[in-house]
Scaffold this active site. Structure first.
Site, mmCIF file in Angstrom:
data_model
loop_
_atom_site.group_PDB
_atom_site.id
_atom_site.type_symbol
_atom_site.label_atom_id
_atom_site.label_comp_id
_atom_site.label_asym_id
_atom_site.label_seq_id
_atom_site.Cartn_x
_atom_site.Cartn_y
_atom_site.Cartn_z
ATOM 1 C CE LYS A 1 2.591 2.840 12.121
ATOM 2 N NZ LYS A 1 1.496 3.032 11.193
ATOM 3 C CG HIS B 1 -0.975 -0.567 15.443
ATOM 4 N ND1 HIS B 1 -1.108 -0.733 14.084
ATOM 5 C CD2 HIS B 1 -0.743 0.743 15.651
ATOM 6 C CE1 HIS B 1 -0.946 0.443 13.496
ATOM 7 N NE2 HIS B 1 -0.731 1.358 14.416
ATOM 8 N N GLY C 1 -1.441 6.469 8.415
ATOM 9 C CA GLY C 1 -0.476 6.476 7.314
ATOM 10 C C GLY C 1 -1.040 6.978 5.998
ATOM 11 C CD GLU D 1 0.471 -0.491 10.765
ATOM 12 O OE1 GLU D 1 1.506 -0.723 11.413
ATOM 13 O OE2 GLU D 1 0.177 0.641 10.323
ATOM 14 C CB SER E 1 -2.521 11.299 9.269
ATOM 15 O OG SER E 1 -2.433 10.195 8.380
ATOM 16 C CD GLU F 1 -3.202 4.373 16.240
ATOM 17 O OE1 GLU F 1 -2.359 5.272 16.164
ATOM 18 O OE2 GLU F 1 -2.955 3.198 15.930
ATOM 19 C CG ASN G 1 3.611 2.375 16.191
ATOM 20 O OD1 ASN G 1 4.572 1.610 16.183
ATOM 21 N ND2 ASN G 1 2.443 2.082 15.637
#
Ligand code: PGA
Length: 260
Positions: A14, A98, A176, A100, A216, A170, A12
């Site tokens: 991003k 996701h 991150g 985000e 991560s 996730e 991914n």
């Protein structure tokens, strides 16, 4: 005994990399990847990089994903992209829901479900992301959150379509942050997700659905995570931007799945 599911490792990217940087990545990554098999490899670049990614992936084992899409086929939705547009660019997977998108762009479970339904109707395989925040975990709500996101996200999806759906667990606190879930935490969540799938469908269907871990993931933790019984590969952010570390994660996944 090896797992009854082929692992799937997805990048991914991003909002990183331009089209020319995408081309550069493929030029170094494909020779390194070579003829490795026993794993599905997927790359999700930003929308403007999809043509370059598809062109370079060519006949390799790499499949291309979009990071998002709109549930409607066309219409007055400024800034959005539809499934049929993605299909024309040889996109075969799409990341949906996701964290985000959920937190920064306010996507609800119901909206995410519409995208999952459209993806299947359009011959795109969804990678449906679910996961709890740190507050939800600390408050003991992890199972409620995962059950709600799964049940709502997969509403109207039949068993055959569920098998074609990839789930990505996730935990939001691990994305991150450099703070990975321990192998035991990941396995516990994945086993719970599979038990929910069993209640939504049946045991045979649940056994065939792939559940990636994301948050991560790095070359040095991929082997231990992927040795867990219900971990079927990864959704990788930061460590997928560099071809060497992405390859190391894929290699670790293949090896530990064979040994697992
Ligand atoms: P990360 O991102 O690997 O950089 O934590 C994972 C993701 O957001 O999919």
């Amino acid at each position: 005994m090896s797992k009854p599911r082929k692992p799937i490792v997805a990048a991914n990217w991003k909002m990183f990399k331009t089209p020319s940087e995408t081309a550069d990545f493929f030029r170094t990554f494909l020779p390194v990847l070579g003829t490795l098999d026993g794993v599905d490899v997927v790359i999700a670049p930003p929308f403007p990089c999809l043509p370059a990614a598809s062109e370079h992936a060519g006949k390799s084992i790499v499949r291309i994903a979009a990071q998002n899409m709109h549930p409607e086929a066309s219409g007055a939705f400024t800034g959005e992209v539809s499934a049929i547009m993605l299909r024309e660019l040889y996109v075969t997977y799409v990341i949906i829901g996701h964290s985000e998108r959920r937190t920064l762009f306010g996507e609800s479970d119901a909206f995410i479900n519409r995208k999952v339904l459209t993806a299947h109707a359009s011959n795109l395989r969804p990678i449906l992301c679910i996961g709890e925040t740190l507050e939800e975990r600390d408050a003991g709500h992890i199972h409620d959150v995962l059950r709600r996101q799964l049940t709502a996200g997969l509403a109207g999806i039949n068993a055959e379509q569920a098998i074609e759906t990839v789930l990505a667990y996730e935990p939001v606190w691990a994305i991150g942050t450099g703070r990975t879930a321990t192998a035991a935490q990941a396995q516990e969540a994945h086993a719970f997700i599979r038990s929910v799938l069993e209640s939504l469908y049946d045991a045979a269907t649940a056994r065939r659905i792939r559940i990636q871990y994301g948050g991560s993931v790095k070359p040095n933790n991929a082997a231990e995570l992927s040795a867990q019984a219900d971990v079927d590969g990864f959704l990788v952010g930061g460590a997928s931007l560099e071809s060497g570390s992405f390859y190391e994660i894929i290699r670790a996944t293949v090896h530990s799945s064979l040994e697992g």
